[in-house]
Motif scaffolding. Structure first.
Motif, mmCIF file in Angstrom:
data_model
loop_
_atom_site.group_PDB
_atom_site.id
_atom_site.type_symbol
_atom_site.label_atom_id
_atom_site.label_comp_id
_atom_site.label_asym_id
_atom_site.label_seq_id
_atom_site.Cartn_x
_atom_site.Cartn_y
_atom_site.Cartn_z
ATOM 1 N N THR A 60 0.797 -1.096 -0.077
ATOM 2 C CA THR A 60 0.127 0.128 -0.001
ATOM 3 C C THR A 60 0.922 1.226 -0.110
ATOM 4 N N PHE A 61 0.611 2.331 -0.895
ATOM 5 C CA PHE A 61 1.445 3.360 -1.122
ATOM 6 C C PHE A 61 0.821 4.432 0.218
ATOM 7 N N PRO A 62 1.742 5.087 0.568
ATOM 8 C CA PRO A 62 1.408 6.036 1.538
ATOM 9 C C PRO A 62 0.597 7.158 1.163
ATOM 10 N N ILE A 63 -0.526 7.759 2.143
ATOM 11 C CA ILE A 63 -1.520 8.764 1.622
ATOM 12 C C ILE A 63 -0.865 10.175 2.196
ATOM 13 N N ARG A 64 -0.535 10.942 1.111
ATOM 14 C CA ARG A 64 -0.066 12.115 1.192
ATOM 15 C C ARG A 64 -0.811 13.165 2.188
ATOM 16 N N ASN A 65 -2.156 13.158 1.912
ATOM 17 C CA ASN A 65 -3.202 13.937 2.476
ATOM 18 C C ASN A 65 -4.033 13.259 3.370
ATOM 19 N N LYS A 66 -3.689 12.942 4.654
ATOM 20 C CA LYS A 66 -4.688 11.906 5.447
ATOM 21 C C LYS A 66 -6.042 12.766 5.406
ATOM 22 N N GLU A 67 -5.912 13.918 5.751
ATOM 23 C CA GLU A 67 -7.212 14.873 6.256
ATOM 24 C C GLU A 67 -8.231 14.623 4.817
ATOM 25 N N LEU A 68 -7.693 14.715 3.668
ATOM 26 C CA LEU A 68 -8.645 14.801 2.317
ATOM 27 C C LEU A 68 -9.237 13.087 2.440
ATOM 28 N N PHE A 69 -8.111 12.166 2.388
ATOM 29 C CA PHE A 69 -8.653 10.924 2.568
ATOM 30 C C PHE A 69 -9.797 10.694 3.445
ATOM 31 N N LEU A 70 -9.556 11.203 4.812
ATOM 32 C CA LEU A 70 -10.674 10.951 5.726
ATOM 33 C C LEU A 70 -12.007 11.641 5.484
ATOM 34 N N ARG A 71 -11.759 12.733 4.766
ATOM 35 C CA ARG A 71 -12.991 13.519 4.564
ATOM 36 C C ARG A 71 -14.050 12.662 3.707
ATOM 37 N N TYR A 72 -13.501 11.837 2.882
ATOM 38 C CA TYR A 72 -14.264 10.718 2.056
ATOM 39 C C TYR A 72 -14.314 9.554 2.813
ATOM 40 N N ALA A 73 -13.623 9.048 3.471
ATOM 41 C CA ALA A 73 -13.613 7.674 4.071
ATOM 42 C C ALA A 73 -14.418 7.771 5.407
ATOM 43 N N ILE A 74 -14.357 8.735 6.074
ATOM 44 C CA ILE A 74 -15.141 8.740 7.408
ATOM 45 C C ILE A 74 -16.671 8.407 7.164
ATOM 46 N N PRO A 75 -17.301 8.947 6.213
ATOM 47 C CA PRO A 75 -18.671 8.569 6.326
ATOM 48 C C PRO A 75 -19.175 7.376 6.183
ATOM 49 N N CYS A 76 -18.180 6.470 5.397
ATOM 50 C CA CYS A 76 -18.088 5.246 5.217
ATOM 51 C C CYS A 76 -17.940 4.202 6.432
ATOM 52 N N CYS A 102 -6.872 3.070 -4.033
ATOM 53 C CA CYS A 102 -6.085 4.355 -4.376
ATOM 54 C C CYS A 102 -4.639 4.163 -4.766
ATOM 55 N N THR A 103 -4.094 2.891 -4.056
ATOM 56 C CA THR A 103 -2.586 2.654 -4.594
ATOM 57 C C THR A 103 -2.730 1.922 -5.922
ATOM 58 N N ILE A 104 -3.793 1.201 -6.290
ATOM 59 C CA ILE A 104 -3.822 0.726 -7.585
ATOM 60 C C ILE A 104 -3.851 1.809 -8.766
ATOM 61 N N ILE A 105 -4.705 2.867 -8.336
ATOM 62 C CA ILE A 105 -5.022 3.883 -9.094
ATOM 63 C C ILE A 105 -3.681 4.852 -9.371
ATOM 64 N N ALA A 106 -2.882 5.018 -8.160
ATOM 65 C CA ALA A 106 -1.796 5.679 -8.223
ATOM 66 C C ALA A 106 -0.637 5.018 -9.192
ATOM 67 N N ARG A 107 -0.619 3.728 -9.084
ATOM 68 C CA ARG A 107 0.420 2.933 -9.624
ATOM 69 C C ARG A 107 0.029 3.199 -11.180
ATOM 70 N N GLU A 108 -1.299 3.085 -11.465
ATOM 71 C CA GLU A 108 -1.792 3.333 -13.183
ATOM 72 C C GLU A 108 -1.137 4.366 -13.678
ATOM 73 N N GLU A 109 -1.271 5.465 -12.532
ATOM 74 C CA GLU A 109 -0.748 6.801 -13.151
ATOM 75 C C GLU A 109 0.699 7.109 -12.825
ATOM 76 N N GLY A 110 1.325 6.259 -12.594
ATOM 77 C CA GLY A 110 2.764 6.223 -12.519
ATOM 78 C C GLY A 110 3.348 6.904 -11.317
ATOM 79 N N LYS A 111 2.574 6.960 -10.292
ATOM 80 C CA LYS A 111 2.983 7.628 -8.893
ATOM 81 C C LYS A 111 3.282 6.508 -7.879
ATOM 82 N N SER A 112 3.881 7.276 -6.930
ATOM 83 C CA SER A 112 4.572 6.218 -5.671
ATOM 84 C C SER A 112 3.830 6.657 -4.439
ATOM 85 N N GLU A 113 2.915 7.511 -4.359
ATOM 86 C CA GLU A 113 2.253 7.642 -3.284
ATOM 87 C C GLU A 113 0.594 8.023 -3.695
ATOM 88 N N ILE A 114 0.021 8.069 -2.741
ATOM 89 C CA ILE A 114 -1.482 8.645 -2.923
ATOM 90 C C ILE A 114 -1.669 10.150 -2.654
#
Lengths: 177, 68
Positions: free
Chosen positions: A11-27, A70-82
């Protein structure tokens, strides 16, 4: 930031945990219901985001599906972090495709609430009244302060996750589930 | 997180697996999840295997998923 390899998945690291949680917390209430997350921890994460506090909780291990996709998407985009773009692509657009995929297996189980909807603020004086593609909503939970009439926002379950630019909101309006 | 589904791997070829998800067989990409073997239970999100599950966990998820 280090990658985390857990049981065969890197799993890639999440750069902006706050943004991730804004969407994940409701789930998160689904995870609480399944016994995978304690309600107190979900409440603590919710407060941390709303109060702008540092998040030192290993969110990748709790919100496993989202962080792995998110890691799979990041990989598709050639990134090494979320990064922020990956988080938004996952929550704003990939959910829709996944729900279509899932309906092949459970056509009778509707997951409309799982989708993140674009919404326009109609009134933000007390409760926030929103116009969304699935009708008007009255919302009290928001991760975004200082909302004004006509602002575009993203709505996940009963939470306003963040303000959106009009281009992104209109692109989301074209989705069909 | 309520969108992913559990399934059982029935065959593997290269980086692809045939996975039985609730009786429906689907081709699933294994590229991101290492060490998957025939007979394993996995969590599938669209066409990607993203987590290995115990049979107990897979059965529990399949049961819970209708309650979401």
């Amino acid at each position: 930031m280090a990658m985390k390899i857990v049981k065969g998945f890197e799993t890639f690291p999440i750069r902006n945990k706050e943004l991730f949680l804004r969407y994940a917390i409701p789930c998160g209430k689904v995870l609480v219901k399944r016994g995978e997350l304690r309600q107190e921890m979900l409440d603590k994460l919710d407060r941390s985001v709303k109060e702008g506090r540092e998040i030192d909780f290993p969110i990748e291990s709790v919100f496993k599906v989202a962080s792995r996709m998110c890691t799979i998407i990041a990989r598709e985009e050639g990134k090494s972090e979320i990064d922020d773009d990956v988080i938004r692509r996952y929550f704003l657009f990939e959910h829709e495709k996944a729900i279509k995929w899932r309906s092949m297996f459970y056509p009778d189980v509707k997951l409309r609430d799982c989708l993140v909807y674009p919404a326009r603020v109609m009134d933000a004086r007390d409760m926030i009244r929103l116009s969304t593609p699935i009708g008007q909503k009255l919302v009290a939970n928001t991760f975004e302060n200082d909302l004004r009439r006509r602002d575009w926002v993203s709505l996940h379950y009963d939470h306003i996750s963040e303000k959106l630019d009009e281009t992104t909101a209109r692109k989301m309006m074209k989705r069909r589930v | 997180m309520c969108i992913a589904l559990p399934g059982e791997v029935i065959s593997i070829k290269d980086n692809m697996a045939k996975v039985d998800i609730l009786g429906i067989k689907r081709s699933v990409v294994l590229e991101h999840l290492k060490g998957v073997r025939k007979g394993d239970h996995v969590l599938v999100f669209r066409d990607f295997a993203i987590e290995r599950l115990t049979k107990r966990k897979a059965d529990q998820l399949a049961k819970d998923i209708k309650d979401v």
